[in-house]
Motif scaffolding. Sequence first.
Motif, PDB file in Angstrom:
ATOM      1  N   ARG A   1       0.013  12.160   3.010  1.00 49.41           N
ATOM      2  CA  ARG A   1       0.657  11.125   3.823  1.00 49.41           C
ATOM      3  C   ARG A   1       1.109  10.010   2.879  1.00 49.41           C
ATOM      4  O   ARG A   1       0.613   9.901   1.764  1.00 49.41           O
ATOM      5  CB  ARG A   1      -0.281  10.595   4.894  1.00 49.41           C
ATOM      6  N   VAL A   2       2.031   9.221   3.360  1.00 49.80           N
ATOM      7  CA  VAL A   2       2.496   8.050   2.622  1.00 49.80           C
ATOM      8  C   VAL A   2       1.786   6.841   3.215  1.00 49.80           C
ATOM      9  O   VAL A   2       1.887   6.592   4.414  1.00 49.80           O
ATOM     10  CB  VAL A   2       4.028   7.889   2.725  1.00 49.80           C
ATOM     11  N   ALA A   3       1.058   6.123   2.391  1.00 50.68           N
ATOM     12  CA  ALA A   3       0.314   4.953   2.843  1.00 50.68           C
ATOM     13  C   ALA A   3       0.979   3.691   2.312  1.00 50.68           C
ATOM     14  O   ALA A   3       1.318   3.604   1.131  1.00 50.68           O
ATOM     15  CB  ALA A   3      -1.122   5.025   2.356  1.00 50.68           C
ATOM     16  N   ASN A   4       1.173   2.720   3.197  1.00 52.61           N
ATOM     17  CA  ASN A   4       1.716   1.426   2.804  1.00 52.61           C
ATOM     18  C   ASN A   4       0.565   0.585   2.263  1.00 52.61           C
ATOM     19  O   ASN A   4      -0.394   0.321   2.963  1.00 52.61           O
ATOM     20  CB  ASN A   4       2.371   0.754   4.013  1.00 52.61           C
ATOM     21  N   THR A   5       0.679   0.149   1.012  1.00 48.63           N
ATOM     22  CA  THR A   5      -0.385  -0.636   0.382  1.00 48.63           C
ATOM     23  C   THR A   5      -0.140  -2.137   0.483  1.00 48.63           C
ATOM     24  O   THR A   5      -0.965  -2.928   0.045  1.00 48.63           O
ATOM     25  CB  THR A   5      -0.517  -0.281  -1.103  1.00 48.63           C
TER      26      THR A   5
ATOM     27  N   GLY B   1       3.538  -1.615  -2.068  1.00 53.66           N
ATOM     28  CA  GLY B   1       4.355  -0.422  -2.253  1.00 53.66           C
ATOM     29  C   GLY B   1       3.800   0.687  -1.382  1.00 53.66           C
ATOM     30  O   GLY B   1       3.192   0.436  -0.352  1.00 53.66           O
ATOM     31  N   TYR B   2       3.985   1.902  -1.840  1.00 55.12           N
ATOM     32  CA  TYR B   2       3.527   3.070  -1.086  1.00 55.12           C
ATOM     33  C   TYR B   2       2.802   4.022  -2.012  1.00 55.12           C
ATOM     34  O   TYR B   2       3.152   4.146  -3.180  1.00 55.12           O
ATOM     35  CB  TYR B   2       4.718   3.784  -0.440  1.00 55.12           C
ATOM     36  N   CYS B   3       1.789   4.691  -1.470  1.00 54.99           N
ATOM     37  CA  CYS B   3       1.034   5.682  -2.231  1.00 54.99           C
ATOM     38  C   CYS B   3       1.044   7.007  -1.495  1.00 54.99           C
ATOM     39  O   CYS B   3       1.087   7.047  -0.265  1.00 54.99           O
ATOM     40  CB  CYS B   3      -0.413   5.232  -2.415  1.00 54.99           C
TER      41      CYS B   3
ATOM     42  N   PHE C   1       3.998   4.077  -5.705  1.00 51.25           N
ATOM     43  CA  PHE C   1       5.371   3.687  -5.996  1.00 51.25           C
ATOM     44  C   PHE C   1       5.565   2.232  -5.573  1.00 51.25           C
ATOM     45  O   PHE C   1       5.127   1.833  -4.505  1.00 51.25           O
ATOM     46  CB  PHE C   1       6.353   4.547  -5.187  1.00 51.25           C
ATOM     47  N   ASP C   2       6.239   1.452  -6.431  1.00 59.25           N
ATOM     48  CA  ASP C   2       6.490   0.050  -6.128  1.00 59.25           C
ATOM     49  C   ASP C   2       7.722  -0.415  -6.889  1.00 59.25           C
ATOM     50  O   ASP C   2       7.739  -0.358  -8.128  1.00 59.25           O
ATOM     51  CB  ASP C   2       5.272  -0.791  -6.516  1.00 59.25           C
ATOM     52  N   ASN C   3       8.750  -0.842  -6.168  1.00 57.22           N
ATOM     53  CA  ASN C   3       9.950  -1.428  -6.782  1.00 57.22           C
ATOM     54  C   ASN C   3      10.513  -0.616  -7.947  1.00 57.22           C
ATOM     55  O   ASN C   3      10.801  -1.158  -9.012  1.00 57.22           O
ATOM     56  CB  ASN C   3       9.666  -2.854  -7.250  1.00 57.22           C
ATOM     57  N   GLY C   4      10.667   0.678  -7.755  1.00 53.34           N
ATOM     58  CA  GLY C   4      11.255   1.516  -8.789  1.00 53.34           C
ATOM     59  C   GLY C   4      10.286   1.948  -9.877  1.00 53.34           C
ATOM     60  O   GLY C   4      10.675   2.636 -10.813  1.00 53.34           O
TER      61      GLY C   4
ATOM     62  N   PHE D   1      12.459   4.439  -0.843  1.00 54.70           N
ATOM     63  CA  PHE D   1      11.874   3.821   0.345  1.00 54.70           C
ATOM     64  C   PHE D   1      12.829   3.768   1.530  1.00 54.70           C
ATOM     65  O   PHE D   1      12.519   3.116   2.527  1.00 54.70           O
ATOM     66  CB  PHE D   1      11.384   2.414   0.021  1.00 54.70           C
ATOM     67  N   ASP D   2      13.991   4.431   1.447  1.00 52.74           N
ATOM     68  CA  ASP D   2      14.931   4.432   2.562  1.00 52.74           C
ATOM     69  C   ASP D   2      14.207   4.885   3.829  1.00 52.74           C
ATOM     70  O   ASP D   2      13.544   5.917   3.842  1.00 52.74           O
ATOM     71  CB  ASP D   2      16.102   5.384   2.294  1.00 52.74           C
ATOM     72  N   GLY D   3      14.333   4.122   4.879  1.00 56.85           N
ATOM     73  CA  GLY D   3      13.741   4.496   6.159  1.00 56.85           C
ATOM     74  C   GLY D   3      12.261   4.206   6.276  1.00 56.85           C
ATOM     75  O   GLY D   3      11.642   4.565   7.260  1.00 56.85           O
TER      76      GLY D   3
END
Length: 78
Positions: free
Chosen positions: A20-24, A27-29, A40-43, A75-77
Amino acid sequence: MKTINDLVDMLNNYYDMEFRVANTGDGYCIEDDMSTYICFDNGHWDIISGFCMLHHEVQKEIMDFIYTTDSNHWFDGQ
């Protein structure tokens, strides 16, 4: 694949995983019930220690995604 969600969907479908994609907040993990694998965070991206537990083919899919996609669309969408 264009987004992190696309990557997770492909991994879940092709490898029968439960990522799953978790919002931290920053960013996202990508994670599952056992560990967090990559964030992932800002590229930018960071491999987390749990990454080594993944099968080498799954690791390759994730790294191929990072190196062949545009980080502006990760991070689109979301």
